[in-house]
Scaffold this active site. Structure first.
Site, PDB file in Angstrom:
ATOM      1  N   GLU A   1       0.802  -1.228   0.000  1.00 19.64           N
ATOM      2  CA  GLU A   1       0.000   0.000   0.000  1.00 19.64           C
ATOM      3  C   GLU A   1       0.836   1.280   0.000  1.00 19.64           C
ATOM      4  O   GLU A   1       0.515   2.226   0.723  1.00 19.64           O
ATOM      5  CB  GLU A   1      -0.933   0.001   1.224  1.00 19.64           C
TER       6      GLU A   1
HETATM    7  C1  TNX Z   1      -4.386  -4.101   4.733  1.00 23.92           C
HETATM    8  S1  TNX Z   1      -2.721  -6.501   4.537  1.00 23.92           S
HETATM    9  C2  TNX Z   1      -3.104  -3.872   5.204  1.00 23.92           C
HETATM   10  C3  TNX Z   1      -2.906  -3.449   6.594  1.00 23.92           C
HETATM   11  C4  TNX Z   1      -4.217  -3.312   7.324  1.00 23.92           C
HETATM   12  C5  TNX Z   1      -5.123  -4.456   6.940  1.00 23.92           C
HETATM   13  C6  TNX Z   1      -6.397  -4.507   7.698  1.00 23.92           C
HETATM   14  C7  TNX Z   1      -1.686  -5.447   4.224  1.00 23.92           C
HETATM   15  C8  TNX Z   1      -0.457  -5.913   3.618  1.00 23.92           C
HETATM   16  N1  TNX Z   1      -1.968  -4.180   4.499  1.00 23.92           N
HETATM   17  O1  TNX Z   1      -2.183  -2.247   6.623  1.00 23.92           O
HETATM   18  O2  TNX Z   1      -3.955  -3.333   8.682  1.00 23.92           O
HETATM   19  O3  TNX Z   1      -5.405  -4.340   5.570  1.00 23.92           O
HETATM   20  O4  TNX Z   1      -7.104  -5.681   7.418  1.00 23.92           O
END
Ligand code: TNX
Length: 535
Positions: A339
């Site tokens: 992300e």
């Molecule tokens: C996505 S899973 C994210 C996290 C959040 C999560 C909540 C991932 C690699 N990144 O930053 O905590 O969703 O479900």
């Protein structure tokens, strides 16, 4: 009926013998037990029952191969757990002659045992022989042994308590070498004590990895001696504005050594270049935009980045990776990489490649969330599948291995259903059956040979303490243990759900606040284990 009469009269005779001679009891009187229907999780590879009983009692002793301190330590671990469950004091390698049954730990190079976690448990009337080629294998076998001990002494006629174990042979080994759980200690901080309890529970189900998500926008949770403000400032809060916290390097070492005692590897994660608000609040030079950000206590993602074109940033990363790697005996370093929505694509690719070199320089193997598969990484690096099958396939094209954590199946922070007290739902609800009924080996056409293992992540935006952690993790984490260990053809929901129902006794003894899923018949089960009411 007939067998019962025989059993009963044998019982009376043995009881009389016992009373008259003050001697060790010769015959056992126990409810019919069967090794093949014992509620093991994960289900072992092969189980053959001989339908007799081994008496675990005050006369039992443990004996291990001489001069093998690792086997001896595993044996002592078993003695400690037997003490916790039964209050029996079982000596390990005592020089006093043993009047009861013996549990032998045997080093064996048998061809069935030639993988590092394999073990054989041969239980007869008089002895238990736990054989393995490695102490790690012996440790996994110890967990199976623990699951065999009835919750309560079950010999009805003895004048002292006896826990009768069903006899037979188990030969067992896992399908995957990586069976992990992840805990996000960044969104909310969890103490060393909380982490140790999670390790206790995971080890019982044969997990061998605990991945700690140590940094995120809301908090930096591990002391870095060369950059002290990371924890002084970046560790000072959490989601919702609570006090946060962090592990000193000594705390972290304590977790690592506790995990090692449970044959679990700690995988440290420092998430970058996104999810770095807490780092940039501590050292504003890191984000390169000239602004000093504020501490963040909300739940948004994707708004922060490191400056990927500044040498100071790579010096910073080198220091962080060096300090953490020096106190991490395991082979992995997780760099996050998810992300990074405000990092330009070319900057992201450049960054991930450069960080891989730093990780390798410190003798670790890089793991990253699946986005890292887009970068030019080497085959030794690992992609963690959470959302993007296309990025995972790019990693596989580079011969990288994959850890399976698809969010819609394996995320422990997804709600069970609309009534769940904690959790998120962006990847959908994951009731207990859906968490179990999928196959990592044929998910989204990822070839089986590319799969290193599976991991169940627990993100902590909505949980603040161990009780809430346990509500989301249990019972689902128990199912992921089986997906990582037991071959697909031996997995079956109807059979699993009865075995899961039987875990309530253990979970309650451990004071685990598990979710009482209505899909599981927790109280009524085929094995006569009742819920303990006095806890
Ligand atoms: C996505 S899973 C994210 C996290 C959040 C999560 C909540 C991932 C690699 N990144 O930053 O905590 O969703 O479900």
């Amino acid at each position: 009926m007939k067998a019962n009469v025989v059993n009963f009269s044998l019982g009376v005779i043995s009881f009389l013998l016992l009373v008259s001679c003050g001697e060790k009891k010769r015959e056992l009187n126990f409810p019919e037990t069967n090794l093949e229907t014992t509620a093991f999780i994960p289900k072992p590879l092969q189980v053959t029952a001989t339908k007799d009983g081994f008496a675990l009692d005050q006369f039992t002793a443990i004996s291990t191969a001489k001069n093998n301190s690792e086997f001896e330590a595993v044996a002592s671990f078993l003695a400690e757990k037997i003490k916790g469950k039964t209050n029996l004091n079982i000596p390990v390698n005592s020089t006093i002659e043993n009047k009861g049954g013996t549990i032998y730990f045997k080093h064996s190079t048998d061809e069935n045992l030639n993988t590092k976690e394999a073990y054989r448990l041969a239980i007869s009337k008089d002895s238990v022989i736990l054989s393995a080629n490695t102490s790690e294998g012996a440790f996994r076998g110890v967990q199976t042994f623990r699951q065999l001990i009835p919750e309560k002494a079950n010999d009805t006629l003895a004048s002292y308590p006896i826990w009768t174990l069903p006899t037979g042979t188990i030969v067992d080994r896992p399908i995957y070498e990586y069976r992990g759980a992840m805990l996000d200690v960044a969104r909310h901080f969890f103490s060393v004590q909380d982490v140790k309890k999670y390790i206790d529970l995971l080890a019982y189900y044969k997990y061998n990895v605990l991945h700690l998500h140590l940094s995120d926008d809301q908090g930096w949770r591990i002391e870095i001696k060369s950059w002290p403000k990371l924890t002084e400032i970046g560790g000072s809060t959490e989601v919702g504005g609570g006090p946060g916290g962090f592990y000193t390097q000594d705390d972290y070492k304590e977790i690592v050594s506790y995990a090692a005692k449970h044959y679990m590897t700690i995988v440290p994660e420092i998430d970058m270049p996104g999810h770095t608000n807490a780092a940039s609040v501590s050292y504003p030079i890191l984000n390169g935009n000239g602004k000093t950000p504020k501490l963040y206590t909300g739940m948004r993602v994707g708004f922060s980045t490191l400056d990927t074109r500044k040498d100071t940033v790579y010096q910073f990363i080198d220091d962080v990776v060096r300090e953490i790697s020096a106190i991490t005996p395991g082979p992995y370093f997780h760099i996050g990489g998810d992300e990074s929505d405000v990092t330009k694509k070319e900057d992201y690719l450049y960054f991930v490649k450069r960080v891989e070199q730093i990780v390798q320089k410190h003798n670790k193997r890089l793991i990253g969330w699946d986005e890292v598969g887009q970068a030019d990484l080497s085959a030794t690096s690992i992609s963690q599948f959470w959302r993007h099958a296309d990025f995972v396939k790019q990693a596989i094209d580079k011969k990288m291995k994959v850890i399976m954590s698809p969010a819609n199946k394996a995320y422990l922070d997804m709600k069970y259903d609309s009534l769940s007290k904690h959790g998120l739902k962006w990847a959908g609800f994951i009731p207990v059956d859906a968490g179990y009924q999928w196959h990592p080996e044929d998910y989204e056409d990822i070839p089986k040979e590319s799969i290193l293992g599976i991991e169940a992540p627990l993100w902590s935006e909505t949980i603040t303490n161990s009780n809430e952690l346990e509500y989301l993790a249990f019972p689902r984490a128990i199912g992921y243990a089986e997906l990582g260990w037991t071959p697909k053809e031996n997995r079956n929901w109807e059979d699993y759900k009865i075995r899961l129902a039987n875990q309530s006794a253990y979970l309650e003894r451990m004071k685990v606040n598990y979710y009482n899923s209505p899909l599981i018949d927790w109280k009524k089960n085929d094995f006569g284990i009742e819920k303990l009411k006095d806890l």
